[in-house]
Structures are given as structure tokens and as C-alpha cells.
Design a protein around this motif. Structure first.
Motif, mmCIF file in Angstrom:
data_model
loop_
_atom_site.group_PDB
_atom_site.id
_atom_site.type_symbol
_atom_site.label_atom_id
_atom_site.label_comp_id
_atom_site.label_asym_id
_atom_site.label_seq_id
_atom_site.Cartn_x
_atom_site.Cartn_y
_atom_site.Cartn_z
ATOM 1 N N ALA A 1 0.836 -1.210 0.000
ATOM 2 C CA ALA A 1 0.000 0.000 0.000
ATOM 3 C C ALA A 1 0.865 1.251 0.000
ATOM 4 N N ILE A 2 1.946 1.233 0.786
ATOM 5 C CA ILE A 2 2.865 2.384 0.824
ATOM 6 C C ILE A 2 3.511 2.597 -0.539
ATOM 7 N N ASP A 3 3.904 1.500 -1.204
ATOM 8 C CA ASP A 3 4.483 1.607 -2.548
ATOM 9 C C ASP A 3 3.466 2.185 -3.539
ATOM 10 N N LEU A 4 2.202 1.755 -3.400
ATOM 11 C CA LEU A 4 1.140 2.257 -4.269
ATOM 12 C C LEU A 4 0.961 3.756 -4.074
ATOM 13 N N ILE A 5 0.960 4.181 -2.815
ATOM 14 C CA ILE A 5 0.818 5.604 -2.502
ATOM 15 C C ILE A 5 1.982 6.397 -3.090
ATOM 16 N N ASN A 6 3.208 5.911 -2.848
ATOM 17 C CA ASN A 6 4.391 6.625 -3.347
ATOM 18 C C ASN A 6 4.390 6.730 -4.866
ATOM 19 N N ASN A 7 4.024 5.636 -5.543
ATOM 20 C CA ASN A 7 4.014 5.641 -7.008
ATOM 21 C C ASN A 7 3.002 6.644 -7.546
ATOM 22 N N GLN A 8 1.818 6.699 -6.901
ATOM 23 C CA GLN A 8 0.801 7.637 -7.366
ATOM 24 C C GLN A 8 1.229 9.080 -7.103
ATOM 25 N N LEU A 9 1.775 9.330 -5.916
ATOM 26 C CA LEU A 9 2.212 10.687 -5.583
ATOM 27 C C LEU A 9 3.371 11.132 -6.466
ATOM 28 N N THR B 1 12.754 27.804 3.641
ATOM 29 C CA THR B 1 12.432 26.432 4.033
ATOM 30 C C THR B 1 11.029 26.263 4.597
ATOM 31 N N SER B 2 10.242 27.332 4.631
ATOM 32 C CA SER B 2 8.890 27.245 5.170
ATOM 33 C C SER B 2 7.864 27.480 4.070
ATOM 34 N N LEU B 3 6.945 26.516 3.896
ATOM 35 C CA LEU B 3 5.909 26.623 2.882
ATOM 36 C C LEU B 3 4.539 26.472 3.539
ATOM 37 N N THR B 4 3.609 27.339 3.167
ATOM 38 C CA THR B 4 2.224 27.216 3.619
ATOM 39 C C THR B 4 1.360 26.950 2.402
ATOM 40 N N ILE B 5 0.763 25.765 2.365
ATOM 41 C CA ILE B 5 0.001 25.326 1.196
ATOM 42 C C ILE B 5 -1.486 25.553 1.434
ATOM 43 N N LEU C 1 21.388 14.710 -6.119
ATOM 44 C CA LEU C 1 22.211 13.496 -6.090
ATOM 45 C C LEU C 1 21.525 12.321 -6.773
ATOM 46 N N GLY C 2 20.278 12.533 -7.222
ATOM 47 C CA GLY C 2 19.575 11.472 -7.938
ATOM 48 C C GLY C 2 18.617 10.678 -7.066
ATOM 49 N N ASN C 3 18.715 10.807 -5.752
ATOM 50 C CA ASN C 3 17.824 10.049 -4.871
ATOM 51 C C ASN C 3 16.522 10.811 -4.636
ATOM 52 N N LEU C 4 15.477 10.057 -4.315
ATOM 53 C CA LEU C 4 14.169 10.669 -4.049
ATOM 54 C C LEU C 4 14.105 11.164 -2.611
ATOM 55 N N ARG C 5 13.599 12.386 -2.458
ATOM 56 C CA ARG C 5 13.456 12.968 -1.120
ATOM 57 C C ARG C 5 12.019 13.454 -0.938
ATOM 58 N N TYR C 6 11.487 13.225 0.253
ATOM 59 C CA TYR C 6 10.159 13.740 0.570
ATOM 60 C C TYR C 6 10.236 15.258 0.745
ATOM 61 N N LEU C 7 9.173 15.931 0.342
ATOM 62 C CA LEU C 7 9.121 17.388 0.461
ATOM 63 C C LEU C 7 9.327 17.821 1.912
ATOM 64 N N ILE C 8 8.803 17.029 2.851
ATOM 65 C CA ILE C 8 8.881 17.370 4.268
ATOM 66 C C ILE C 8 10.323 17.290 4.786
ATOM 67 N N GLU C 9 11.195 16.583 4.061
ATOM 68 C CA GLU C 9 12.592 16.480 4.501
ATOM 69 C C GLU C 9 13.354 17.790 4.320
ATOM 70 N N HIS D 1 -7.175 16.460 -0.236
ATOM 71 C CA HIS D 1 -6.991 15.053 0.121
ATOM 72 C C HIS D 1 -5.562 14.572 -0.126
ATOM 73 N N ILE D 2 -4.756 15.409 -0.764
ATOM 74 C CA ILE D 2 -3.395 14.992 -1.115
ATOM 75 C C ILE D 2 -2.450 15.253 0.058
ATOM 76 N N PRO D 3 -1.682 14.257 0.479
ATOM 77 C CA PRO D 3 -0.689 14.469 1.548
ATOM 78 C C PRO D 3 0.565 15.127 0.983
ATOM 79 N N PHE D 4 0.575 16.446 0.947
ATOM 80 C CA PHE D 4 1.676 17.168 0.309
ATOM 81 C C PHE D 4 3.032 16.834 0.941
ATOM 82 N N ALA D 5 3.034 16.568 2.235
ATOM 83 C CA ALA D 5 4.300 16.251 2.907
ATOM 84 C C ALA D 5 4.910 14.966 2.369
ATOM 85 N N ALA D 6 4.073 14.086 1.801
ATOM 86 C CA ALA D 6 4.561 12.798 1.289
ATOM 87 C C ALA D 6 4.978 12.854 -0.170
#
Length: 339
Positions: free
Chosen positions: A238-246, A267-271, A291-299, A279-284
Motif C-alpha cells: 500500500a505504501i508503494d502504491l501511494i508513493n508511485n501515485q504521488l 524552508t517554510s511553505l504554507t500550502i 544526487l539522484g535520490n528521491l526525497r520527501y518534500l517534508i525532509e 486530500h493529497i498528503p503534500f508532505a509525502a
């Protein structure tokens, strides 16, 4: 004769331009008067349900006015209307509860919004789905990015986004509901199996090696462990499904132009989302780092979600007003499809 004919054509074109100009002035006056009247009606309604009903009826006027201003390339004024129409019922509720001066039809100017961005040390990202009301090919999503220094406007197509969000939301509700039931059942069985000792399932959870400890526990049956393990496998899926869709939605919600702006904005964003976008979890949301790696917006950013910029202003004024008692708590639930 040719000179006379050309002169007539020129005069006719000038009259047409002038008539069109006057028509647009009249349209704008009618929109602003409609907003004033609707705001007064909403304010005088006593029942929240009636306020929500009239919000839906009157929102079309705000939406069409925003589209009118945007089509005229008056994007900053369109922003003022876009944020004015947000969370009006919530704002009225707070103002009535604490006897604040009503602000229902008061437009926050772009300069005031920029000052609020400076005051809160943040960058506002306001999403608008107003163009979805138009019959023109689309739909598009409008994004305003407001910092203390500047305002940028981005428009990007969202051909299937709203349908995808609805399907995805229903799918995830079904998956998480089933997972919640199965995990609870598996944990209850395990709890009963170790009930004869003083240990509990919570005692076994130490964040490291939890499954190994459960598997090696002498009182836990192998089948009970396997049932829990199946649940965890489905959870990872389920987590993989969520990540792929996001990941598919990221370039729509945070297009390159927006990504480049927020990289420079702090570094501060108000959405401020709208309707289905709430319904979209923007932090995710994840993006590809240098560097090529995926990073969450919240990081990389401190994220806040707000119903509207105007609501933030009202809440900030409330905090410093005499009518607000610090010990009081206010919890409001709002359906993003309705308000």
C-alpha cells in the motif's frame, strides 16, 4: 470614397473597443456587488448548514469573477478573489464566536498577503481549480506563489488529476480499512497467546527487530505470526502504491517552475489547497534530489496546510485580541468538498 470607407471602419472599430471596455467595467461592478450581497447574506445566516449551502451556491460568482480577471491578465487581482472565496464559513464562525469585525467581503490586497508571508516567515502556495468551471479545453490548475518579495503565477494542465484523486482516495480507504481490521485481529490473537505472561505486544515493540522477536517468542503460534506478516507485506504494498501515485502527481502539483521558485524562497511553505487537492498528503510528495535520490518534500521544507490566507490573518488577530482566552481550545472539522 475609399478614404471615407476606411474612416468609417476605424470609427466602428473604436466604438467596438470602447463598448467592450465599458461592458467589462459593468461586468466587474456586477461581480463585486454580487460578492458584497452574498457575503452579507452568509454573515446573517445563523445556521452553519445553511451557511455551507449558500457557500456552494455563491461560490460560482467568486469563481467566475476570478476567471474573468485571470482572462484579462489581471492575475494579482484574480489572486485576491481566489483567496477571498476560501473557507468563508469557517472565517465567519471564528469572527462571530469571538465578536471580531466581520471580514467576509474584505479583499486582502497582494501587498497585504506579501506582508503576511513576511510576518509568518513563509511562502504561500495557493492552488485554484476555478478554471475547471470553464467549458474551454482543460482543465487547468492555477498556482500562485507568494513570498514577502514577489508573486508568481503558474498554470498547468490537469487532464485526469481530479478523477485520479477520487479513485485513489476510495481505493486507499478500502485498503486501509481492510488492513486496520486484519492487523487488529492478528494482534488480538497474539495478545491472547502471550496473555499468560506479563508481557504484552507493546512490550515486544522496540522499533528494531520486532518481527524477529515476535517470531522467536515461545508462546506465539507460527500461524499467528504469519498472519501478521501478511498484513505487513500488504502494508508495504500500500505504501508503494501511494508513493508511485504521488510521484506521478508531483510534476503536476509542483511543476518545474514552482520547484525552482521554492528552492530559492526559504524552508517554510504554507500550502492552501482547494477541494479535491485537500486530500493529497503534500508532505509525502517526493522529488528527485540533485544526487539522484528521491526525497520527501517534508525532509527539506517545513510544511503547513491552511484553509485560506485570510483565515490565518483572522486567527493571528484573534490570538492578540482581548476576546480570546488562551485556555480555550477550538477544533473545527471541515469537508474540503463543501468549504
Amino acid at each position: 470614397e475609399r478614404g471615407y470607407s476606411t474612416s468609417n471602419v476605424a470609427d466602428s472599430e473604436r466604438r467596438t473597443i470602447e463598448e467592450e471596455k465599458q461592458a467589462k467595467i459593468l461586468i466587474e461592478e456586477e461581480f463585486r456587488e454580487a460578492i458584497r450581497v452574498f457575503s452579507e447574506i452568509e454573515w446573517n445566516l445563523k445556521d452553519i448548514e445553511n451557511q455551507v449551502f449558500y457557500f456552494n451556491v455563491h461560490d460560482l460568482a467568486y469563481t467566475l469573477f476570478e476567471n474573468f480577471l485571470y482572462a484579462e491578465n489581471r492575475t494579482k487581482e484574480a489572486l485576491e478573489i481566489a483567496q477571498l472565496r476560501r473557507a468563508r464559513v469557517l472565517r465567519a464562525f471564528i469572527e462571530k464566536k469571538y465578536s471580531l469585525i466581520p471580514s467576509q467581503d474584505k479583499v486582502l490586497t497582494v501587498e497585504e498577503i506579501k506582508n503576511l508571508a513576511k510576518q509568518f516567515n513563509t511562502t504561500f502556495i495557493l492552488y485554484s481549480l476555478a478554471s475547471c468551471q470553464l467549458k474551454a479545453p482543460g482543465p487547468n490548475i492555477r498556482i500562485w506563489v507568494i513570498s514577502s518579495k514577489d508573486v508568481a503565477t503558474i498554470q498547468t494542465p490537469i487532464p485526469k488529476l481530479l478523477d485520479e484523486i477520487a479513485i485513489f482516495s476510495d481505493t486507499m480507504k478500502a485498503i486501509t480499512g481492510e488492513l486496520r481490521t486484519n492487523v487488529k485481529k492478528a494482534l488480538e490473537i497474539i495478545e491472547n497467546e502471550i496473555n499468560s505472561t506479563e508481557e504484552t505486544v507493546d512490550d515486544l515493540i522496540d522499533d528494531l527487530g520486532i518481527m524477529t522477536r515476535l517470531q522467536e517468542h515461545p508462546k506465539i503460534q507460527k500461524q499467528s505470526f504469519l498472519d501478521l506478516e501478511k498484513c505487513l507485506v500488504k502494508l508495504r504494498e500500500a505504501i508503494d502504491l501511494i508513493n508511485n501515485q504521488l510521484d506521478c502527481w508531483y510534476p503536476i502539483l509542483i511543476p518545474n517552475e514552482l520547484h525552482n521558485i521554492i528552492k530559492e524562497s526559504g524552508t517554510s511553505l504554507t500550502i492552501i489547497p482547494e477541494r479535491e487537492l485537500a486530500h493529497i498528503p503534500f508532505a509525502a510528495l517526493r522529488y528527485k534530489h540533485n544526487l539522484g535520490n528521491l526525497r520527501y518534500l517534508i525532509e527539506d521544507y517545513s510544511l503547513s496546510i491552511a484553509p485560506s490566507i485570510h483565515t490565518l490573518k483572522v486567527l493571528n488577530e484573534l490570538e492578540i485580541s482581548d476576546s480570546f482566552q488562551k485556555e480555550e481550545a477550538l477544533v473545527v472539522y471541515s469537508n474540503p468538498k463543501e468549504d
